[in-house]
Design a protein around this motif. Structure first.
Motif, PDB file in Angstrom:
ATOM      1  N   HIS A   9       0.102  39.936  20.103  1.00  0.00           N
ATOM      2  CA  HIS A   9      -0.540  40.314  18.841  1.00  0.00           C
ATOM      3  C   HIS A   9      -0.516  41.839  18.751  1.00  0.00           C
ATOM      4  O   HIS A   9      -0.900  42.514  19.719  1.00  0.00           O
ATOM      5  CB  HIS A   9      -1.974  39.774  18.833  1.00  0.00           C
ATOM      6  CG  HIS A   9      -2.627  39.859  17.499  1.00  0.00           C
ATOM      7  ND1 HIS A   9      -2.847  41.067  16.867  1.00  0.00           N
ATOM      8  CD2 HIS A   9      -3.089  38.902  16.670  1.00  0.00           C
ATOM      9  CE1 HIS A   9      -3.432  40.838  15.702  1.00  0.00           C
ATOM     10  NE2 HIS A   9      -3.583  39.530  15.558  1.00  0.00           N
ATOM     11  N   ASP A  35      -1.006  33.570  19.295  1.00  0.00           N
ATOM     12  CA  ASP A  35      -2.397  33.386  18.879  1.00  0.00           C
ATOM     13  C   ASP A  35      -3.285  33.357  20.135  1.00  0.00           C
ATOM     14  O   ASP A  35      -3.498  32.306  20.733  1.00  0.00           O
ATOM     15  CB  ASP A  35      -2.502  32.075  18.072  1.00  0.00           C
ATOM     16  CG  ASP A  35      -3.903  31.848  17.534  1.00  0.00           C
ATOM     17  OD1 ASP A  35      -4.825  32.601  17.910  1.00  0.00           O
ATOM     18  OD2 ASP A  35      -4.073  30.904  16.742  1.00  0.00           O
ATOM     19  N   VAL A  37      -6.423  33.908  20.391  1.00  0.00           N
ATOM     20  CA  VAL A  37      -7.730  33.255  20.195  1.00  0.00           C
ATOM     21  C   VAL A  37      -7.592  31.762  20.539  1.00  0.00           C
ATOM     22  O   VAL A  37      -8.473  31.161  21.147  1.00  0.00           O
ATOM     23  CB  VAL A  37      -8.250  33.477  18.754  1.00  0.00           C
ATOM     24  CG1 VAL A  37      -9.553  32.747  18.521  1.00  0.00           C
ATOM     25  CG2 VAL A  37      -8.405  34.970  18.481  1.00  0.00           C
ATOM     26  N   ALA A  38      -6.419  31.208  20.214  1.00  0.00           N
ATOM     27  CA  ALA A  38      -6.166  29.793  20.534  1.00  0.00           C
ATOM     28  C   ALA A  38      -5.671  29.642  21.981  1.00  0.00           C
ATOM     29  O   ALA A  38      -5.360  28.529  22.407  1.00  0.00           O
ATOM     30  CB  ALA A  38      -5.141  29.223  19.561  1.00  0.00           C
ATOM     31  N   ILE A 128     -13.376  40.942  20.345  1.00  0.00           N
ATOM     32  CA  ILE A 128     -11.992  40.461  20.378  1.00  0.00           C
ATOM     33  C   ILE A 128     -11.834  39.236  21.277  1.00  0.00           C
ATOM     34  O   ILE A 128     -11.165  38.279  20.897  1.00  0.00           O
ATOM     35  CB  ILE A 128     -11.038  41.610  20.781  1.00  0.00           C
ATOM     36  CG1 ILE A 128     -11.110  42.675  19.678  1.00  0.00           C
ATOM     37  CG2 ILE A 128      -9.598  41.106  20.946  1.00  0.00           C
ATOM     38  CD1 ILE A 128     -10.282  43.880  19.867  1.00  0.00           C
ATOM     39  N   PRO A 130     -12.381  35.781  22.622  1.00  0.00           N
ATOM     40  CA  PRO A 130     -13.041  34.630  21.996  1.00  0.00           C
ATOM     41  C   PRO A 130     -14.369  34.324  22.691  1.00  0.00           C
ATOM     42  O   PRO A 130     -14.475  34.395  23.921  1.00  0.00           O
ATOM     43  CB  PRO A 130     -12.043  33.486  22.212  1.00  0.00           C
ATOM     44  CG  PRO A 130     -10.727  34.157  22.449  1.00  0.00           C
ATOM     45  CD  PRO A 130     -11.010  35.486  23.075  1.00  0.00           C
ATOM     46  N   GLY A 226     -17.187  37.542  14.622  1.00  0.00           N
ATOM     47  CA  GLY A 226     -16.656  36.342  13.977  1.00  0.00           C
ATOM     48  C   GLY A 226     -15.429  36.601  13.117  1.00  0.00           C
ATOM     49  O   GLY A 226     -14.854  35.667  12.584  1.00  0.00           O
ATOM     50  N   ALA A 227     -15.009  37.875  12.983  1.00  0.00           N
ATOM     51  CA  ALA A 227     -13.824  38.158  12.154  1.00  0.00           C
ATOM     52  C   ALA A 227     -12.566  37.747  12.914  1.00  0.00           C
ATOM     53  O   ALA A 227     -12.534  37.789  14.139  1.00  0.00           O
ATOM     54  CB  ALA A 227     -13.770  39.636  11.813  1.00  0.00           C
ATOM     55  N   GLN A 228     -11.564  37.364  12.164  1.00  0.00           N
ATOM     56  CA  GLN A 228     -10.274  36.980  12.767  1.00  0.00           C
ATOM     57  C   GLN A 228      -9.333  38.168  12.606  1.00  0.00           C
ATOM     58  O   GLN A 228      -9.093  38.595  11.475  1.00  0.00           O
ATOM     59  CB  GLN A 228      -9.730  35.754  12.019  1.00  0.00           C
ATOM     60  CG  GLN A 228      -8.510  35.141  12.640  1.00  0.00           C
ATOM     61  CD  GLN A 228      -8.880  34.132  13.724  1.00  0.00           C
ATOM     62  OE1 GLN A 228      -9.752  33.310  13.519  1.00  0.00           O
ATOM     63  NE2 GLN A 228      -8.221  34.214  14.855  1.00  0.00           N
ATOM     64  N   TYR A 229      -8.829  38.706  13.715  1.00  0.00           N
ATOM     65  CA  TYR A 229      -7.957  39.889  13.603  1.00  0.00           C
ATOM     66  C   TYR A 229      -6.489  39.522  13.691  1.00  0.00           C
ATOM     67  O   TYR A 229      -6.146  38.544  14.273  1.00  0.00           O
ATOM     68  CB  TYR A 229      -8.323  40.913  14.686  1.00  0.00           C
ATOM     69  CG  TYR A 229      -9.718  41.432  14.485  1.00  0.00           C
ATOM     70  CD1 TYR A 229     -10.014  42.301  13.447  1.00  0.00           C
ATOM     71  CD2 TYR A 229     -10.750  40.998  15.310  1.00  0.00           C
ATOM     72  CE1 TYR A 229     -11.311  42.749  13.249  1.00  0.00           C
ATOM     73  CE2 TYR A 229     -12.040  41.445  15.114  1.00  0.00           C
ATOM     74  CZ  TYR A 229     -12.324  42.309  14.087  1.00  0.00           C
ATOM     75  OH  TYR A 229     -13.599  42.741  13.885  1.00  0.00           O
TER      76      TYR A 229
END
Ligand SMILES: N[C@@H](CCC(=O)N[C@@H](CS)C(=O)NCC(=O)O)C(=O)O
Length: 229
Positions: A9, A35, A37-38, A128, A130, A226-229
Motif C-alpha cells: 500500500h 489490502d 487491513v484484510a 493504521i 487494524p 476507523g478511517a480506511q486509508y
C-alpha cells in the motif's frame, strides 16, 4: 505491463521508500495493491515474495526482492545511470562512497530508531494497524524525542558544513529519511525540527523534490479512528 512490480500500500513507509527511488530514477513500475487491513500480506501469494510477510514485495522480471533499503539500492544501481543520478556515490571515489555509506547507516541505526517510536505511538498503532485505537504511550514518546534531539543536534552541526548529509550533493542517505519524517511532521511533535534551523531547511529542500511530492501525495496527513486509508 511493466516488469517492475511493487507490492504493498503506497501509504506505508517502506513501500513509499521503494516508490520514491523508482520515481527519482523515472523507472516504469506497477504498484500492486495489497489490502493489509484484510491481512493480504500474510497470505501465501505474498509470503512467496516476502517470507517475513511484510510490505513491500518487489519483482523485476524473475528477480524477487524484499527489504526496502536493499530494493532501493538495486533500483539505483539498475536505473540510476540512465537517469544521470549517482545517489549511492558509486561513480565517485571510495572516500565519497564511504561518506554516503556512513550517513546511510546513521539513518538506519540512529535516526530511524529515534524517530520511529513517535510515529508508531502517534499514528501507526492508533490509526493504521487494524484494531488499533490505543492512546500513545507518553513515556515512549518522551524518551524517543530526547534521543531524536540528540541525533538532530549532530545533523545540525553536519548541515552547517554541507548542503546535504553526505556532502553538497543529495544522496541515498538523505532520501531515506523521507517516509518516517513525513509522518513525524504530522504529529504534535513536528515543531522539534524548528529547534534545528539547518535540519529544517534541509527537510524543506527534500520535500520540494518532484519525486518526493509524487510519492507523498499517497500518504495521509490527517488520521481518524476507523478511517480506511
Ligand atoms: N525492514 C523492512 C520492514 C518492512 C515492514 O515492516 N513493512 C511494514 C509496512 S511499512 C509491514 O509490512 N507491516 C505489516 C505487518 O508487520 O504485519 C523493510 O524495510 O522492507
Amino acid at each position: 505491463m511493466s516488469p517492475v512490480k511493487v507490492f504493498g500500500h503506497p501509504m506505508l513507509t517502506n513501500v513509499a521508500r521503494v516508490m520514491l527511488f523508482l520515481e527519482e530514477v523515472g523507472a516504469e513500475y506497477e504498484l500492486v495493491p495489497i489490502d493489509f487491513v484484510a491481512g493480504e500480506h500474510k497470505r501465501p501469494q505474498h509470503v512467496q515474495l516476502n517470507p517475513f510477510a511484510k510490505m513491500p514485495g518487489f519483482q523485476d522480471g524473475d528477480l524477487v526482492l524484499f527489504e526496502s533499503r536493499a530494493i532501493a539500492k538495486y533500483i539505483l544501481r539498475k536505473y540510476g545511470g540512465t537517469a544521470g543520478l549517482d545517489l549511492l556515490g558509486e561513480n565517485s571515489g571510495i572516500e565519497e562512497l564511504a561518506v554516503v555509506d556512513m550517513w546511510t547507516e546513521v539513518e538506519a541505526q540512529q535516526y530511524y530508531p529515534a524517530i520511529s517510536p513517535v510515529v508508531f505511538e502517534c499514528i501507526i498503532i492508533p490509526f493504521i494497524i487494524p484494531g488499533g485505537g490505543a492512546t500513545p504511550n507518553q513515556s515512549v514518546v518522551d524518551e524517543s524525542l530526547e534521543r531524536l534531539r540528540g541525533v538532530l543536534g549532530i545533523y545540525e552541526a553536519r548541515l552547517e558544513k554541507s548542503r546535504y548529509l553526505a556532502g553538497d550533493s543529495i544522496s541515498f542517505a538523505d532520501l531515506n529519511h523521507i517516509p518516517f519524517t513525513f509522518y513525524f511532521m504530522t504529529t504534535p511533535y513536528a515543531k522539534v525540527f524548528d529547534e534545528y534551523p539547518k535540519v529544517k531547511a534541509w527537510w524543506e529542500m527534500l520535500m520540494a523534490r518532484p519525486a518526493v511530492q509524487r510519492v507523498c501525495k499517497h500518504m495521509p496527513t490527517e488520521f481518524k479512528l476507523g478511517a480506511q486509508y
